[in-house]
Scaffold this active site. Structure first.
Site, PDB file in Angstrom:
ATOM      1  N   GLU A   1      -8.286  -6.315   3.930  1.00 49.89           N
ATOM      2  CA  GLU A   1      -8.711  -5.865   3.343  1.00 49.89           C
ATOM      3  C   GLU A   1      -9.758  -3.816   3.188  1.00 49.89           C
ATOM      4  OE1 GLU A   1     -12.903  -7.906   4.991  1.00 49.89           O
ATOM      5  OE2 GLU A   1     -14.413  -7.301   2.995  1.00 49.89           O
TER       6      GLU A   1
ATOM      7  N   ARG B   1      -3.383 -11.995  17.683  1.00 46.98           N
ATOM      8  CA  ARG B   1      -3.613 -10.799  17.855  1.00 46.98           C
ATOM      9  C   ARG B   1      -2.404 -10.265  18.714  1.00 46.98           C
ATOM     10  NH1 ARG B   1      -8.336  -9.861  14.565  1.00 46.98           N
ATOM     11  NH2 ARG B   1      -8.354  -7.917  15.565  1.00 46.98           N
TER      12      ARG B   1
ATOM     13  N   LYS C   1     -12.007  -3.064  12.866  1.00 47.95           N
ATOM     14  CA  LYS C   1     -12.788  -1.888  11.639  1.00 47.95           C
ATOM     15  C   LYS C   1     -13.911  -2.103  11.871  1.00 47.95           C
ATOM     16  CE  LYS C   1      -9.988  -3.722   8.659  1.00 47.95           C
ATOM     17  NZ  LYS C   1      -9.949  -4.325   7.224  1.00 47.95           N
TER      18      LYS C   1
HETATM   19  P1  ATP Z   1     -10.736  -6.137  11.574  1.00 39.96           P
HETATM   20  O1  ATP Z   1     -11.114  -7.398  12.141  1.00 39.96           O
HETATM   21  O2  ATP Z   1     -10.008  -4.991  12.844  1.00 39.96           O
HETATM   22  O3  ATP Z   1     -11.865  -6.111  10.443  1.00 39.96           O
HETATM   23  P2  ATP Z   1      -9.115  -8.182   9.672  1.00 39.96           P
HETATM   24  O4  ATP Z   1      -8.703  -9.091  10.464  1.00 39.96           O
HETATM   25  O5  ATP Z   1     -10.536  -8.059   9.771  1.00 39.96           O
HETATM   26  O6  ATP Z   1      -9.776  -6.707  11.005  1.00 39.96           O
HETATM   27  P3  ATP Z   1      -7.889  -6.949   7.389  1.00 39.96           P
HETATM   28  O7  ATP Z   1      -7.821  -5.935   6.393  1.00 39.96           O
HETATM   29  O8  ATP Z   1      -8.268  -8.646   6.769  1.00 39.96           O
HETATM   30  O9  ATP Z   1      -8.901  -7.186   8.882  1.00 39.96           O
HETATM   31  O10 ATP Z   1      -6.857  -7.748   8.124  1.00 39.96           O
HETATM   32  C1  ATP Z   1      -5.119  -7.344   7.257  1.00 39.96           C
HETATM   33  C2  ATP Z   1      -4.019  -7.832   7.770  1.00 39.96           C
HETATM   34  O11 ATP Z   1      -3.352  -7.536   8.968  1.00 39.96           O
HETATM   35  C3  ATP Z   1      -4.480 -10.065   8.506  1.00 39.96           C
HETATM   36  O12 ATP Z   1      -3.811 -10.420   8.582  1.00 39.96           O
HETATM   37  C4  ATP Z   1      -4.469  -9.637   9.609  1.00 39.96           C
HETATM   38  O13 ATP Z   1      -4.657 -11.134   9.859  1.00 39.96           O
HETATM   39  C5  ATP Z   1      -4.008  -8.602  10.128  1.00 39.96           C
HETATM   40  N1  ATP Z   1      -4.572  -8.348  11.741  1.00 39.96           N
HETATM   41  C6  ATP Z   1      -6.276  -7.735  11.682  1.00 39.96           C
HETATM   42  N2  ATP Z   1      -5.753  -7.213  13.147  1.00 39.96           N
HETATM   43  C7  ATP Z   1      -5.080  -7.842  13.529  1.00 39.96           C
HETATM   44  C8  ATP Z   1      -4.190  -7.522  14.863  1.00 39.96           C
HETATM   45  N3  ATP Z   1      -4.505  -6.944  15.929  1.00 39.96           N
HETATM   46  N4  ATP Z   1      -3.080  -8.158  15.323  1.00 39.96           N
HETATM   47  C9  ATP Z   1      -1.913  -8.504  14.489  1.00 39.96           C
HETATM   48  N5  ATP Z   1      -2.751  -8.655  12.883  1.00 39.96           N
HETATM   49  C10 ATP Z   1      -3.559  -8.052  12.882  1.00 39.96           C
HETATM   50 MG    MG Z   2      -9.912  -9.131   7.553  1.00 36.14          MG
END
Ligand code: ATP
Ligand code: MG
Length: 573
Positions: free
Chosen positions: A44, A270, A280
């Site tokens: 995102e 994760r 983020k």
């Molecule tokens: P954040 O909590 O940092 O905002 P998010 O999951 O909302 O992370 P996205 O941009 O939606 O952020 O993530 C894109 C991809 O990265 C998703 O498939 C998510 O599962 C993966 N991802 C995000 N954080 C991690 C992590 N700590 N370890 C492994 N994969 C991750």
């Molecule tokens: Mg997300």
């Protein structure tokens, strides 16, 4: 020089330890379910990518590479207002920097808004979705809890015609934000709360970075994600464990919309890295409140920050390879990451001498204006690799302050009154006296050198335990050195209810040394080059470096020093 020795992405991610996702893919390829695999990385664009994303990127792109499939980069841009073009560009830059290539396959969920709208109407027509006028609070309250079922919305039994009409009017902009939503009609008593008539569309009168003002209703993640996967022909949709409960909904939407391509969602755990935050939202807060110097502050776990610090993409990939993939939630020690950085840099990076906190040493019996030059290979263990440079030796030199003690404890083998040490590649010197300032601090050490020990060896074979790095005081260059440490002083930041994560920041995460010196051969070093400063660590010339001003970031120490700091009671809770 790093380009020669750096492994290519394919080499560094293969051969792999197998894992449950690889097993599934191999089965699917063997059984003929799929001829080739298609994965995607769906960030995102509401912030910069971080080291947690790196794990997902290495998995999504790495699998596609290994099985000769494709991996799409897809911006999951269904939240106008939080998403910005700056982030989209940063995401692309970071994925490329990590060493991955999406070819032509870069997409946005917003590319599919027309199709998604058609799919939503299809659900309405099947009686599988309805427009709900309840307030967000009412919807939340009606959803029930883990132990209690939800209750049906009073709007749940609207006719298909009425639902279609209302949904079209939602789209046409007749209603204000929050007045209505489109919900899936599943089961308000479903044991999985996600399945209790989840929201599919909401009204948001907001300009979208891509679609402008075309839409005032936007699809929710759960509706968008599975259908985007299906539209793109994704075979294996890999995501983190928090989406496990959403999988039944993912499958429900695909089934009820009746799409042909049914990607399979597979969850993995994760990355949680000790003393690091991977959220983020919280990283944005650190940036906004000025707790760090922007998204690319070298202490940040963002890929932009890691790049600026001098961490290499190869080391991040090596780390991801080492931690592997599983469904077990755990915390990974930061030391494990740092070891991957050392293992990557060690064979690639030339050795030079720098003195971070200089203490002047005057060699009283060395001729005033004499300059001798000692040849020193950049790779002492492999001299032909990069050749050598000349180290000028003069009457006045600098050593590290910590390499001298006036009253040393036992086992201190460095310089002290009456003691001898070896200056690396130069001579053996002996401390004769010291000069102190008015506070009693030693500001100059007077020594004599033994002319018979040129190169640092004693011809009589006498034992010299300490070898110090040094630079000439008159033939060296001033530089700035930025020493970075963990951004958080606790192992598991932002996990305690009773503590604000901002109070867990490490107050000593940055120390700037303005008096540091490097050997003369470093003159003109451009930004973004790596070095090992002998006995100190790995360093990288920061982008702030210019012809007048050398700025080094400490990438990582030579040894794991964090454990020692913690023992001394400075750090972790
Ligand atoms: P954040 O909590 O940092 O905002 P998010 O999951 O909302 O992370 P996205 O941009 O939606 O952020 O993530 C894109 C991809 O990265 C998703 O498939 C998510 O599962 C993966 N991802 C995000 N954080 C991690 C992590 N700590 N370890 C492994 N994969 C991750
Ligand atoms: Mg997300």
């Amino acid at each position: 020089m790093s380009s020669q020795t750096n492994p290519s992405p394919a080499e560094s991610t293969s051969p792999h330890a197998t894992n449950f996702i690889r097993n599934i893919i191999e089965e699917d390829l063997q059984s003929g379910k799929h001829k080739t695999i298609v994965t995607r990385f769906p960030p995102e664009p509401n912030g910069y990518l971080h080291v947690g994303h790196a794990k997902a990127i290495c998995l999504d792109f790495g699998l596609a590479e290994d099985y000769h499939g494709t991996c799409h980069l897809r911006m999951d841009d269904t939240n106008p207002g939080k998403e910005e073009p700056e982030y989209i560009e940063a995401i692309k830059k970071d994925v490329r920097w990590l060493g991955f290539d999406w070819g032509e396959k870069v997409y946005c969920a917003s590319d599919y808004f027309d199709q998604l709208y058609e799919f939503a109407e299809r659900l309405i027509q099947k009686g599988k979705a309805y427009v709900d006028d309840s307030t967000p609070e009412e919807i939340r309250a009606g959803r029930g809890t883990l132990t209690e079922p939800g209750v049906n919305s009073p709007y749940r039994e609207r006719s298909i015609e009425e639902n279609l009409d209302l949904f079209r009017r939602m789209r046409a902009g007749e209603f204000p934000d929050g007045a209505k939503v489109l919900r899936a009609k599943i089961d308000m008593a479903h044991p999985n709360i996600v399945m209790r008539d989840p929201t599919l569309y909401r009204i948001r009168h907001q300009t979208h970075p891509h679609t402008g003002d075309k839409w005032c209703i936007y699809p929710m993640y759960d509706f968008t994600h599975c259908l985007s996967d299906s539209i793109e022909g994704i075979t294996h949709s890999l995501c983190t464990l928090e989406f496990e409960n959403n999988r039944p909904l993912y499958d429900w939407v695909l089934e009820e919309v009746g799409v042909e391509c049914r990607p399979r969602q597979i969850e993995f755990s994760r990355l949680n890295l000790e003393s690091v935050i991977v959220s983020k939202r919280k990283l944005l807060q650190l940036v906004k409140e000025g707790r760090v110097n922007g998204w690319d502050d070298p202490r940040m776990p963002t890929l932009a920050g890691m790049r600026r610090r001098g961490y290499t993409p190869e080391s991040i990939r090596l780390f991801c390879e080492r931690i592997g993939i599983s469904k077990a939630e755990n915390w990974i020690s930061y030391s494990l990451f740092e070891q991957a950085v050392r293992d990557d840099l060690n064979p690639k990076v030339p050795r030079v001498m720098a003195v971070l906190r200089p203490l002047k040493v005057v060699i009283d019996n060395y001729p005033q204006d004499q300059v001798e030059e000692f040849e020193a290979p950049y790779f002492p263990d492999d001299p032909p690799k990069m050749g050598s440079r000349l180290l000028p030796f003069t009457r006045e030199i600098y050593i590290e302050q910590e390499d001298f003690m006036e009253d040393p404890p036992p086992k201190f083998f460095r310089l002290a009154p009456g003691r001898e040490v070896r200056l690396r590649r130069a001579y053996i010197i002996k401390c004769q006296s010291v000069v102190k300032d008015e506070t009693g601090r030693v500001i100059e050490v007077h020594c004599t050198y033994d002319p018979e020990t040129k190169g640092g060896n004693a011809p009589d074979g006498r034992k010299i335990k300490g070898t110090l790095h040094w630079v000439s005081a008159t033939h060296s260059l001033p530089c700035e050195v930025r020493l970075y440490d963990r951004l958080f002083a606790v192992d598991h930041p932002a996990t305690r209810e009773d503590v604000n994560f901002l109070d867990e920041l490490n107050p000593n995460s940055l120390e700037i040394l303005k008096e540091a010196r490097v050997e003369k051969s470093m003159a003109g070093t451009p930004a973004q080059r790596w070095f090992q400063f002998e006995r100190s660590g790995y360093f990288y010339t920061d982008p702030d470096t210019d012809a007048q001003h050398l700025v080094f970031n400490r990438v990582v120490t030579l040894k794991d020093t964090w454990a020692k700091i913690v023992q001394a009671g400075k750090g972790r809770a």
